[in-house]
Design an enzyme around this catalytic site. Structure first.
Site, PDB file in Angstrom:
ATOM      1  N   GLU A  88    -116.854 -77.389 -71.822  1.00  0.00           N
ATOM      2  CA  GLU A  88    -116.483 -78.067 -73.117  1.00  0.00           C
ATOM      3  C   GLU A  88    -114.959 -78.090 -73.160  1.00  0.00           C
ATOM      4  O   GLU A  88    -114.325 -79.067 -73.625  1.00  0.00           O
ATOM      5  CB  GLU A  88    -117.012 -77.362 -74.551  1.00  0.00           C
ATOM      6  CG  GLU A  88    -118.549 -77.741 -74.620  1.00  0.00           C
ATOM      7  CD  GLU A  88    -119.353 -76.833 -75.269  1.00  0.00           C
ATOM      8  OE1 GLU A  88    -118.905 -75.767 -75.781  1.00  0.00           O
ATOM      9  OE2 GLU A  88    -120.704 -77.053 -74.909  1.00  0.00           O
TER      10      GLU A  88
ATOM     11  N   GLY B  88    -126.314 -77.611 -73.708  1.00  0.00           N
ATOM     12  CA  GLY B  88    -126.859 -77.724 -75.007  1.00  0.00           C
ATOM     13  C   GLY B  88    -127.756 -79.037 -74.882  1.00  0.00           C
ATOM     14  O   GLY B  88    -127.899 -79.755 -75.858  1.00  0.00           O
TER      15      GLY B  88
ATOM     16  N   HIS C  29    -114.467 -73.265 -69.545  1.00  0.00           N
ATOM     17  CA  HIS C  29    -115.955 -73.410 -69.996  1.00  0.00           C
ATOM     18  C   HIS C  29    -115.758 -75.154 -69.992  1.00  0.00           C
ATOM     19  O   HIS C  29    -114.757 -75.703 -70.330  1.00  0.00           O
ATOM     20  CB  HIS C  29    -116.137 -72.890 -71.499  1.00  0.00           C
ATOM     21  CG  HIS C  29    -117.641 -73.317 -71.970  1.00  0.00           C
ATOM     22  ND1 HIS C  29    -117.832 -74.617 -72.427  1.00  0.00           N
ATOM     23  CD2 HIS C  29    -118.602 -72.664 -71.748  1.00  0.00           C
ATOM     24  CE1 HIS C  29    -119.200 -74.414 -72.950  1.00  0.00           C
ATOM     25  NE2 HIS C  29    -119.723 -73.457 -72.377  1.00  0.00           N
TER      26      HIS C  29
ATOM     27  N   GLY D 241    -125.912 -70.058 -74.923  1.00  0.00           N
ATOM     28  CA  GLY D 241    -125.012 -70.939 -75.966  1.00  0.00           C
ATOM     29  C   GLY D 241    -126.129 -70.924 -77.142  1.00  0.00           C
ATOM     30  O   GLY D 241    -126.408 -69.733 -77.752  1.00  0.00           O
ATOM     31  N   GLY D 242    -126.694 -72.014 -77.384  1.00  0.00           N
ATOM     32  CA  GLY D 242    -127.507 -72.198 -78.653  1.00  0.00           C
ATOM     33  C   GLY D 242    -128.476 -70.957 -78.820  1.00  0.00           C
ATOM     34  O   GLY D 242    -128.692 -70.468 -79.956  1.00  0.00           O
TER      35      GLY D 242
ATOM     36  N   SER E 234    -128.625 -74.143 -71.389  1.00  0.00           N
ATOM     37  CA  SER E 234    -130.031 -73.973 -71.869  1.00  0.00           C
ATOM     38  C   SER E 234    -130.932 -72.972 -71.630  1.00  0.00           C
ATOM     39  O   SER E 234    -132.249 -73.077 -71.474  1.00  0.00           O
ATOM     40  CB  SER E 234    -130.687 -75.576 -71.547  1.00  0.00           C
ATOM     41  OG  SER E 234    -130.035 -76.513 -72.266  1.00  0.00           O
TER      42      SER E 234
ATOM     43  N   ASN F  36    -122.601 -67.108 -75.889  1.00  0.00           N
ATOM     44  CA  ASN F  36    -121.152 -68.099 -76.328  1.00  0.00           C
ATOM     45  C   ASN F  36    -121.680 -68.725 -77.487  1.00  0.00           C
ATOM     46  O   ASN F  36    -122.274 -69.588 -77.469  1.00  0.00           O
ATOM     47  CB  ASN F  36    -120.968 -68.730 -75.300  1.00  0.00           C
ATOM     48  CG  ASN F  36    -119.748 -69.899 -75.599  1.00  0.00           C
ATOM     49  OD1 ASN F  36    -119.253 -69.687 -76.592  1.00  0.00           O
ATOM     50  ND2 ASN F  36    -119.749 -70.998 -74.795  1.00  0.00           N
ATOM     51  N   TRP F  37    -120.996 -68.289 -78.769  1.00  0.00           N
ATOM     52  CA  TRP F  37    -121.437 -68.878 -79.915  1.00  0.00           C
ATOM     53  C   TRP F  37    -120.663 -70.190 -80.219  1.00  0.00           C
ATOM     54  O   TRP F  37    -121.011 -70.768 -81.354  1.00  0.00           O
ATOM     55  CB  TRP F  37    -121.113 -67.823 -81.329  1.00  0.00           C
ATOM     56  CG  TRP F  37    -122.273 -66.782 -81.316  1.00  0.00           C
ATOM     57  CD1 TRP F  37    -123.370 -66.584 -80.261  1.00  0.00           C
ATOM     58  CD2 TRP F  37    -122.290 -65.700 -81.958  1.00  0.00           C
ATOM     59  NE1 TRP F  37    -123.913 -65.713 -80.677  1.00  0.00           N
ATOM     60  CE2 TRP F  37    -123.449 -64.621 -81.703  1.00  0.00           C
ATOM     61  CE3 TRP F  37    -121.043 -65.201 -83.192  1.00  0.00           C
ATOM     62  CZ2 TRP F  37    -123.547 -63.677 -82.383  1.00  0.00           C
ATOM     63  CZ3 TRP F  37    -121.635 -63.838 -83.908  1.00  0.00           C
ATOM     64  CH2 TRP F  37    -122.651 -63.160 -83.397  1.00  0.00           C
ATOM     65  N   LYS F  38    -119.541 -70.631 -79.596  1.00  0.00           N
ATOM     66  CA  LYS F  38    -118.987 -71.692 -79.582  1.00  0.00           C
ATOM     67  C   LYS F  38    -118.478 -71.772 -81.068  1.00  0.00           C
ATOM     68  O   LYS F  38    -118.004 -70.812 -81.467  1.00  0.00           O
ATOM     69  CB  LYS F  38    -119.790 -72.954 -79.376  1.00  0.00           C
ATOM     70  CG  LYS F  38    -120.515 -72.814 -77.942  1.00  0.00           C
ATOM     71  CD  LYS F  38    -121.300 -73.957 -77.331  1.00  0.00           C
ATOM     72  CE  LYS F  38    -122.035 -73.844 -76.128  1.00  0.00           C
ATOM     73  NZ  LYS F  38    -122.562 -74.831 -75.536  1.00  0.00           N
TER      74      LYS F  38
ATOM     75  N   GLU G  22    -122.449 -73.213 -64.586  1.00  0.00           N
ATOM     76  CA  GLU G  22    -123.214 -74.010 -65.687  1.00  0.00           C
ATOM     77  C   GLU G  22    -123.036 -75.253 -65.502  1.00  0.00           C
ATOM     78  O   GLU G  22    -122.069 -76.089 -65.668  1.00  0.00           O
ATOM     79  CB  GLU G  22    -122.184 -73.615 -66.906  1.00  0.00           C
ATOM     80  CG  GLU G  22    -122.332 -72.192 -67.259  1.00  0.00           C
ATOM     81  CD  GLU G  22    -122.057 -72.072 -68.930  1.00  0.00           C
ATOM     82  OE1 GLU G  22    -122.905 -71.584 -69.650  1.00  0.00           O
ATOM     83  OE2 GLU G  22    -120.905 -72.580 -69.564  1.00  0.00           O
TER      84      GLU G  22
HETATM   85  P1  PGA Z   1    -126.394 -73.707 -74.171  1.00  0.00           P
HETATM   86  O1  PGA Z   1    -124.906 -73.560 -73.543  1.00  0.00           O
HETATM   87  O2  PGA Z   1    -127.226 -72.451 -73.789  1.00  0.00           O
HETATM   88  O3  PGA Z   1    -126.488 -73.989 -75.551  1.00  0.00           O
HETATM   89  O4  PGA Z   1    -126.953 -74.869 -73.161  1.00  0.00           O
HETATM   90  C1  PGA Z   1    -124.458 -72.594 -72.604  1.00  0.00           C
HETATM   91  C2  PGA Z   1    -122.857 -72.617 -72.816  1.00  0.00           C
HETATM   92  O5  PGA Z   1    -122.196 -73.539 -72.984  1.00  0.00           O
HETATM   93  O6  PGA Z   1    -122.426 -71.577 -72.346  1.00  0.00           O
END
Ligand code: PGA
Length: 273
Positions: free
Chosen positions: A118, A194, A116, A255-256, A234, A31-33, A188
């Site tokens: 966020e 993050g 998600h 994510g990251g 993470s 997930n590149w956000k 999650e």
């Molecule tokens: P992260 O994000 O790996 O940067 O913690 C995961 C996500 O939001 O799906």
């Protein structure tokens, strides 16, 4: 929900349910956000594709909307799937700034994230809207990845299971048993997203096993057993293999660490075969 007549996307390699044995093919999703322009997406894919040619898990990339079309053209004919980060509940109309399932499918998407953390916590999306998005995904021909998870305050207050129950009830109860096997659930924990603070393997397994139990109780074994449960929060190259090896974890939502082609390829390589 009514069975959607328009749900026609072909089944992926997700589920092989021959002779009563369900095999859940691991899914590793990035997930590149709000990262990577279309040009940066192309610059990622050029080195990434050769690195994952032999990879066994299903691989899914989830770029931002403007990069989907470019990514879809490059990924056509490869094993790598494309997904979107969000969608609108309506198929079309006067909804400035919104994007429909049909537009995502036309870009080459097979999957879409719904709920998600966020979207829930930064944009204030309630469970009821998450459910409508999940139904809109199916109606438009996409497989939804339903994200669930507790905040740190909820975990400390011993409310993890009740939060998961509310989110799962709202997201999945009453959904047609024909559609259920194509749902993916991403557990999650909000406090791990993050932050660099990953859930321990015990925490991730406990939550995934609890979700598996909920599925068996609430939607029944035959509809619930094929549903894949991902862990997210993470995930990194150095912790992916142990998380992906957990008995009730069928993949990862990254994510990251999915922004770097080598690092993401290492995470994919950590999935059990
Ligand atoms: P992260 O994000 O790996 O940067 O913690 C995961 C996500 O939001 O799906």
């Amino acid at each position: 929900m009514q069975e959607s007549q328009s749900y026609t996307r072909e089944r992926g390699p997700a589920i092989l349910a021959a002779k009563g044995v369900t095999v859940r093919v691991p899914l590793v999703a990035g997930n590149w956000k709000m990262n990577k322009t279309p040009s940066e997406t192309e610059a990622f894919l050029t080195p990434f594709l050769p690195l994952v040619l032999q990879a066994k898990p299903e691989i899914l990339l989830i770029p931002a909307f403007p990069s989907l079309d470019r990514a879809g053209r490059i990924l056509r004919g490869t094993r790598i799937r494309l997904g979107a980060q969000d969608l609108h509940v309506e198929p079309r109309g006067a909804f400035t700034g919104a994007v429909s399932a049909e537009m995502l499918v036309d870009c080459g998407c097979h999957y879409v994230l719904v709920g998600h953390s966020e979207r829930r916590h930064v944009f204030g999306e309630p469970d009821e809207l998450v459910r409508r998005k999940l139904e809109a995904a199916f109606a438009g021909g996409l497989r939804p990845i339903l994200c669930v998870g507790e905040t740190i305050a909820e975990r400390r207050a011993g409310k993890t299971e009740s939060v998961l129950r509310i989110q799962l009830d709202a997201g999945l109860s009453g959904l047609s048993t024909r559609l259920l096997p194509d749902v993916v659930i991403a557990y999650e924990p909000v406090w791990a997203i993050g932050t660099g603070e990953t859930a321990t393997t015990e925490q991730a397994q406990d939550a995934a096993a609890w979700i598996r139990g909920w599925l068996h109780r609430e939607v029944g074994s035959s509809a619930g057993e094929p549903i894949r449960i991902l862990y997210g929060g993470s995930v990194k190259p150095d912790n992916a293999a142990e998380l992906l090896a957990l008995p009730d974890v069928d993949g990862a939502l990254v994510g990251g660490a999915s922004l770097d082609p080598k690092g993401f390829a290492q995470i994919v390589a950590g999935a059990p075969t």
